[in-house]
Design a protein around this motif. Structure first.
Motif, PDB file in Angstrom:
ATOM      1  N   LEU A  95       0.839  -1.200   0.000  1.00 28.79           N
ATOM      2  CA  LEU A  95       0.000   0.000   0.000  1.00 28.79           C
ATOM      3  C   LEU A  95       0.872   1.247   0.000  1.00 28.79           C
ATOM      4  CD1 LEU A  95      -2.647  -1.057   2.619  1.00 28.79           C
ATOM      5  CD2 LEU A  95      -3.029  -0.681   0.201  1.00 28.79           C
ATOM      6  N   PHE A 142       4.657  -5.943  12.592  1.00 28.98           N
ATOM      7  CA  PHE A 142       3.376  -5.251  12.539  1.00 28.98           C
ATOM      8  C   PHE A 142       3.284  -4.396  11.269  1.00 28.98           C
ATOM      9  CE2 PHE A 142       0.620  -4.722  16.452  1.00 28.98           C
ATOM     10  CZ  PHE A 142      -0.540  -4.671  15.704  1.00 28.98           C
ATOM     11  N   MET A 145       2.503  -6.288   8.279  1.00 27.76           N
ATOM     12  CA  MET A 145       1.083  -6.622   8.189  1.00 27.76           C
ATOM     13  C   MET A 145       0.261  -5.442   7.723  1.00 27.76           C
ATOM     14  SD  MET A 145       0.588  -8.821  11.623  1.00 27.76           S
ATOM     15  CE  MET A 145      -1.056  -9.422  11.371  1.00 27.76           C
ATOM     16  N   ILE A 146       0.643  -4.239   8.179  1.00 28.32           N
ATOM     17  CA  ILE A 146      -0.183  -3.073   7.842  1.00 28.32           C
ATOM     18  C   ILE A 146       0.005  -2.679   6.388  1.00 28.32           C
ATOM     19  CG2 ILE A 146      -0.501  -0.623   8.323  1.00 28.32           C
ATOM     20  CD1 ILE A 146       0.184  -1.218  11.203  1.00 28.32           C
ATOM     21  N   ARG A 148       1.016  -4.403   3.672  1.00 26.15           N
ATOM     22  CA  ARG A 148       0.864  -5.324   2.542  1.00 26.15           C
ATOM     23  C   ARG A 148      -0.594  -5.643   2.289  1.00 26.15           C
ATOM     24  NH1 ARG A 148       6.138  -7.125   1.533  1.00 26.15           N
ATOM     25  NH2 ARG A 148       7.282  -5.266   2.142  1.00 26.15           N
ATOM     26  N   GLN A 154       0.534 -11.089   5.016  1.00 24.49           N
ATOM     27  CA  GLN A 154       0.078 -10.752   6.376  1.00 24.49           C
ATOM     28  C   GLN A 154       0.516 -11.829   7.356  1.00 24.49           C
ATOM     29  OE1 GLN A 154      -3.394  -8.640   6.905  1.00 24.49           O
ATOM     30  NE2 GLN A 154      -1.983  -7.353   5.789  1.00 24.49           N
ATOM     31  N   LEU A 211      -6.943  -8.757   0.151  1.00 23.74           N
ATOM     32  CA  LEU A 211      -7.783  -8.445   1.307  1.00 23.74           C
ATOM     33  C   LEU A 211      -8.759  -7.330   1.015  1.00 23.74           C
ATOM     34  CD1 LEU A 211      -5.172  -8.719   4.113  1.00 23.74           C
ATOM     35  CD2 LEU A 211      -7.050 -10.256   3.650  1.00 23.74           C
ATOM     36  N   MET A 214     -12.291  -8.163   1.053  1.00 23.90           N
ATOM     37  CA  MET A 214     -13.012  -8.370   2.309  1.00 23.90           C
ATOM     38  C   MET A 214     -13.781  -7.134   2.735  1.00 23.90           C
ATOM     39  SD  MET A 214     -10.345 -10.679   4.368  1.00 23.90           S
ATOM     40  CE  MET A 214     -11.349 -11.315   5.652  1.00 23.90           C
ATOM     41  N   GLU A 215     -13.496  -6.004   2.085  1.00 28.08           N
ATOM     42  CA  GLU A 215     -14.262  -4.798   2.430  1.00 28.08           C
ATOM     43  C   GLU A 215     -15.740  -4.991   2.127  1.00 28.08           C
ATOM     44  OE1 GLU A 215     -12.665  -1.140   0.888  1.00 28.08           O
ATOM     45  OE2 GLU A 215     -10.650  -1.911   1.198  1.00 28.08           O
ATOM     46  N   LYS A 218     -18.339  -5.561   4.863  1.00 27.87           N
ATOM     47  CA  LYS A 218     -18.811  -4.505   5.763  1.00 27.87           C
ATOM     48  C   LYS A 218     -20.324  -4.328   5.632  1.00 27.87           C
ATOM     49  CE  LYS A 218     -18.377   0.332   6.653  1.00 27.87           C
ATOM     50  NZ  LYS A 218     -18.204   1.621   6.015  1.00 27.87           N
TER      51      LYS A 218
ATOM     52  N   GLN B 662     -15.479   1.509  11.241  1.00 28.06           N
ATOM     53  CA  GLN B 662     -15.386   0.208  10.600  1.00 28.06           C
ATOM     54  C   GLN B 662     -15.283   0.406   9.098  1.00 28.06           C
ATOM     55  OE1 GLN B 662     -18.878  -2.092  10.553  1.00 28.06           O
ATOM     56  NE2 GLN B 662     -17.786  -4.031  10.492  1.00 28.06           N
ATOM     57  N   HIS B 663     -14.128   0.083   8.528  1.00 29.48           N
ATOM     58  CA  HIS B 663     -13.949   0.267   7.100  1.00 29.48           C
ATOM     59  C   HIS B 663     -13.975  -1.050   6.357  1.00 29.48           C
ATOM     60  CE1 HIS B 663     -12.821   4.444   7.653  1.00 29.48           C
ATOM     61  NE2 HIS B 663     -12.271   4.027   8.755  1.00 29.48           N
ATOM     62  N   GLY B 664     -13.791  -2.161   7.063  1.00 33.38           N
ATOM     63  CA  GLY B 664     -13.701  -3.447   6.394  1.00 33.38           C
ATOM     64  C   GLY B 664     -12.303  -3.697   5.848  1.00 33.38           C
ATOM     65  N   ARG B 665     -11.375  -2.766   6.062  1.00 35.12           N
ATOM     66  CA  ARG B 665     -10.009  -3.006   5.583  1.00 35.12           C
ATOM     67  C   ARG B 665      -9.158  -3.464   6.742  1.00 35.12           C
ATOM     68  NH1 ARG B 665      -8.116   1.454   1.334  1.00 35.12           N
ATOM     69  NH2 ARG B 665      -6.341   0.054   1.317  1.00 35.12           N
ATOM     70  N   ILE B 666      -8.588  -4.632   6.562  1.00 36.03           N
ATOM     71  CA  ILE B 666      -7.848  -5.241   7.649  1.00 36.03           C
ATOM     72  C   ILE B 666      -6.640  -4.389   8.022  1.00 36.03           C
ATOM     73  CG2 ILE B 666      -6.049  -6.819   6.906  1.00 36.03           C
ATOM     74  CD1 ILE B 666      -7.803  -9.066   7.952  1.00 36.03           C
ATOM     75  N   GLN B 667      -6.057  -3.723   7.032  1.00 38.67           N
ATOM     76  CA  GLN B 667      -4.863  -2.910   7.331  1.00 38.67           C
ATOM     77  C   GLN B 667      -5.195  -1.770   8.283  1.00 38.67           C
ATOM     78  OE1 GLN B 667      -5.559  -3.944   4.238  1.00 38.67           O
ATOM     79  NE2 GLN B 667      -3.732  -5.051   3.571  1.00 38.67           N
ATOM     80  N   LEU B 670      -5.458  -3.130  11.692  1.00 40.31           N
ATOM     81  CA  LEU B 670      -4.122  -3.379  12.241  1.00 40.31           C
ATOM     82  C   LEU B 670      -3.472  -2.069  12.669  1.00 40.31           C
ATOM     83  CD1 LEU B 670      -2.898  -6.052   9.726  1.00 40.31           C
ATOM     84  CD2 LEU B 670      -3.175  -6.358  12.156  1.00 40.31           C
TER      85      LEU B 670
END
Lengths: 221, 684
Positions: A95, A142, A145-146, A148, A154, A211, A214-215, A218, B662-667, B670
């Motif tokens: 990102l 950490f 993970m944030i 990528r 992750q 990922l 996965m949004e 929501k 809540q955005h649904g973005r895992i990043q 984190l």
């Protein structure tokens, strides 16, 4: 081996662990990340064995062997098999661009050194100087993970974070009790299996391991 | 061969129940066999539990056992004394009757739906209840409590295809857990004081008994535990789950939940206040008494308004729990004023009423189940005249109604009469304010008793008398023999408990003796077993056997008079019910449940949220020439809108406000944790 020498070697290993942590941040290929992760595990294992030898704590040998088996061979192999099976060919997508990430990483290392300074003053262990490295490894994990996007990276970030925690335990208090370490090792192994399952599930649901998909989960307003 | 000790019997019965729950999973493909096996063995386990409880109370010995299972260094402690024995006896007795009844009742489900979940969770539920009353440490108590709560949750949502049932089960689980958290906090407080907040050794009840807790903290522990248990017992205003969950559950489960499970919560209150904390402040009893009175009056008023048979019974459970709490509260007030004899009288009244309520409410719920089984109907407005179709059920249900309305010679009368005696003796209290307020409470209790009689006159007459109100002709058939047997046994014990109160009091007297240090059986039996004289014969006395014989004689004489003169002019003739010599009457013109409740709805309507409307069906025609009117009546619990709606609204509002994070973005998630970590590291 004198204590001083042991401390020196330990320092070198800590530096290598930190280097691999930065490597994980900079690496663009997934296979490359896996190799780096395995290397980090190897350094960790050797370092634990040396600490165990100089401090005369034999349970650390068990930890070292466990680390060697799990983090150098088993987990990288599981992840390797997964990547192979899921045909993940693409390069790692991030990102934030890599130079920026590295700069943030450096800032985090400095922060960790600043944070652990009071501990270094007080501690009498030979590993006292490596606590800062351990903390930075946690934070760098950490950060991986944030920054990528892909699920596999992750997981690597998470495992690197766990490496950092393990290292912190060895350097701060000569390791956790054996029972705890066995438990943690088992947890990590099981976590890897669950991750594997999740990858398949995520891919069958979204046709991708990105990922971003996965949004969609929501809740709509 | 010597008889095994109560503890051994109780443990064996729990083991049988647990084995049943596991084997129900194994044999789930053979449903018919499963019904027979599970409920037959549950009956066996209940017989053992009943024996254990009976013995434990009659010999009054305290028996303990330490099970070396659980977490390392925290073994499970078990203990049976007279109090737990009394409650095990209730569980065993009603459990036995209900298990026999279930042999027939659950068979009705076979072929329609899978009964595996019922066969698994029914024994687990029973085991949970037995374990709750024999556990002797907070840790095991909570495990047993949760076992009971969770398995009953699954029993409530047995018929889970209906959304209303799932909602009822959810509300039940939610309130049960809020209660459990409060109980846990209370235990935490007491355990902390017991061990001086040093280690975990204070988790046993014996350690808590020895703890020195300052009055303020003791009050906090009492309030937490009381409201925690009150949530389970269905005390107003924490009762809202009860009228939802009891109708949703299968009737055998409702019988157990209402008859026994609510009692385990009362056990908790008694155990905690009398045994572990020991009553020190009289206002504790005051709170219990006031909430008991409120529950009794509102519970029965709501019960009268219901048209759903099982809902009416559920609200009446609220009322009965209220009556039991009145006795417990009185007993606490007397104990705090060191009036031990009166305290044990009030406690005996409460315990006796717990036993009686288990019997008659179990009987009534089983009767409701029999009606449901026969007619597939829960709405009283669509019943009527069932006495002709279900003569057995009708007779047995009548016995239940008489008992719950406190009619001598049945059991409900004895315990309510004892409660009144305790109330009437309150002028002996040294506190002048209490002296003034107590008659008010006694008046409310009298009102409750009268209203409850009215409620069950309505329930019985609308259901069994008159004519069938349903749209299709009634196809009800009398129920099968295990159901009849279960109800008959229950009815018989209602009668026996009512006719031989001195024997029951002589047996149960051990419980107040170990808790308060006084017993009433000496004064109660001054005139022998025939006369019950709780305080002294000058004040009040009641001879159940004499009244029973008297009533039997009068009834027999009346029967003889009317049936022997069949040939003469006064002979009985059978005519259409509600015929009145008028031919155009339809079954819908009968007096029904809603009309029966109408006068009370006018008087006590302010306590409820009533929406009533009459709309003409044809809007164009003049009001006087309408062919049909539509009458709608909605009666809602005021508590629901005052107490629960604001909470749930606030929770949803907060959730919506928090939703923007809540955005649904895992990043991003984190990153939240990362920032939290950094902030903590910097500032900690």
């Amino acid at each position: 081996m004198t204590t001083n020498l042991a401390a020196q070697i330990n320092g070198v290993l800590a530096a290598l662990i930190l280097l691999t942590a930065f490597g994980l941040l900079a690496q663009r290929r997934i296979y490359g990340m896996l190799h780096l992760f395995a290397l980090q595990g190897l350094f960790l294992s050797v370092s634990t064995a040396i600490v165990g030898y100089t401090a005369g704590l034999h349970h650390l040998y068990v930890s070292a062997v466990l680390t060697l088996i799990l983090k150098v061979f088993v987990l990288p192999y599981i992840l390797y098999a997964l990547v192979h099976k899921l045909h993940i060919r693409k390069e790692v997508e991030d990102l934030v661009n890599i130079p920026t990430t590295m700069l943030i990483g450096i800032a985090l290392v400095i922060f960790s050194y600043h944070l652990t300074a009071p501990v270094r003053e007080l501690s009498t262990l030979i590993t006292k100087s490596t606590l800062a490295v351990a903390l930075s490894t946690v934070m760098l994990g950490f950060l991986v993970m944030i920054t990528r996007k892909k699920a596999v990276t992750q997981i690597i970030g998470f495992l690197a974070l766990e490496n950092g925690l393990f290292f912190a335990a060895t350097s701060a208090t000569y390791g956790m009790p054996l029972v705890v370490e066995l438990g943690v090792a088992l947890d990590i192994l099981i976590a890897a299996f669950i991750f594997g399952l999740f990858f398949f599930q995520i891919r069958t649901t979204f046709d991708s391991l990105d990922l971003k998909e996965m949004e969609k989960l929501k809740e709509e307003d | 061969m010597t008889m095994p000790s109560p503890m051994a019997l109780a443990v064996y019965s729990v083991v049988i129940l647990l084995i049943m729950a596991i084997s129900a999973l194994v044999f789930k493909s053979r449903q018919g066999f499963l019904v027979n096996a599970v409920f037959a063995f549950s009956s066996l386990a209940c017989v053992m539990a009943l024996t254990a409880g009976f013995q434990a109370v009659s010999n009054g010995a305290v028996e303990t056992l330490i099970l070396p299972i659980g977490l390392p260094d925290l073994p499970f402690y078990l203990r049976i004394d007279a109090l737990s024995g009394f409650f095990i006896a209730i569980i065993g007795l009603l459990g036995l009757f209900v298990s026999i009844y279930s042999l027939g009742y659950v068979r009705g489900f076979v072929g329609q739906r899978s009964i595996t979940s019922l066969a698994v969770f029914y024994p687990l539920f029973m085991a949970g209840m037995i374990l709750v009353v024999i556990s002797d440490d907070a840790y095991f108590f909570m495990i047993a409590w949760e076992l009971m709560a969770v398995s009953s949750f699954f029993l409530v949502c047995f018929e889970d295809e209906s959304g209303a049932n799932r909602r009822a089960a959810f509300i039940y689980l939610l309130i049960a857990h809020i209660g459990a958290v409060m109980i846990l906090l209370s235990f935490g407080l007491m355990a902390g004081f017991a061990s001086g907040f040093e280690n975990f050794k204070g988790y046993t009840f014996s350690a808590m008994r020895g703890a020195h807790i300052s009055p303020g903290w003791a009050s906090a522990a009492f309030l937490l535990a009381f409201f925690g248990f009150a949530a389970k017992a269905g005390v107003v205003p924490l009762h809202v789950w009860l009228p939802e969950a009891h109708p949703a559950a299968p009737s055998n489960v409702s019988a157990l939940m209402s008859g026994v499970m609510l009692k385990t919560a009362l056990y908790g209150i008694i155990r905690l206040t009398f045994d572990i904390l020991t009553v020190s402040q009289w206002w504790w009893g005051g709170i219990v008494l006031v909430l008991g009175l409120i529950s009794a009056v509102t519970g029965i008023l709501y019960a009268i308004m219901q048209v759903d048979l099982k809902r009416a019974l559920a609200y009446s459970s609220v009322e009965n729990v209220g009556i039991i709490l009145i006795s417990i509260g009185l007993s606490m007030i007397f104990t705090a004023h060191k009036m031990h004899e009166l305290a044990s009288l009030a406690l005996i009244a409460g315990l006796y009423h717990s036993l009686n309520h288990a019997m008659f409410k179990g009987l009534l719920f089983m009767g409701a189940g029999a009606i449901l089984h026969a007619t597939h109907e829960r709405n009283m407005e669509r019943m009527g005249g069932l006495i002709h179709k279900l003569p057995w059920t009708a007779t047995l249900f009548l016995i239940g109604c008489l008992s719950i309305s406190a009619m001598p010679p049945f059991n409900g009368f004895v315990s309510e009469w004892l409660t009144f005696q305790a109330f009437l003796l309150s002028p002996a209290l040294p506190n002048p304010i209490l002296k003034l307020l107590f008659p008010l409470g006694a008046a409310l209790l009298a009102l409750t008793a009268a209203l409850s009689a009215r409620c069950f006159v309505k329930v019985y007459s609308v259901t069994f008398l008159g004519r069938w109100r349903g749209e299709h002709p009634c196809a009800a058939r009398e129920v099968n023999w295990p159901m009849k047997a279960g109800m008959c046994l229950c009815a018989a014990s209602c009668l026996l408990l009512g006719v031989f109160p001195t024997a029951v009091i002589g047996w149960a007297d051990m419980a107040p003796l170990i808790l308060i240090g006084a017993k009433i059986s000496v004064s109660a039996k001054t005139f022998g077993w025939l006369w019950l004289t709780p305080v002294s014969s000058v004040r009040a006395s009641y001879s159940a056997p004499v009244i029973f014989i008297g009533i039997t004689a009068v009834v027999a004489a009346a029967y003889a008079v009317f049936h022997s003169r069949r040939s003469s002019k006064t002979a009985l003739t059978r005519a259409p019910v509600w015929g009145c010599g008028f031919e155009k009457l339809t079954n819908r013109m009968q007096y029904n449940s809603t009309s029966f409740a109408m006068p009370l709805r006018r008087i006590f309507g302010f306590l409820m949220m009533i929406k009533e409307s009459v709309t003409p069906q044809d809007a164009n025609a003049h009001g006087a020439f309408q062919r049909k009117f539509v009458y709608r009546l909605m009666i809602n619990d005021r508590v629901w809108y005052l107490l629960y709606k604001p909470f749930s609204k606030a929770a949803f509002w907060c959730a919506r406000k928090a939703g923007f994070m809540q955005h649904g973005r895992i990043q991003i998630y984190l990153l939240y944790s990362f920032i939290t970590l950094i902030v903590l590291l910097v500032f900690a």
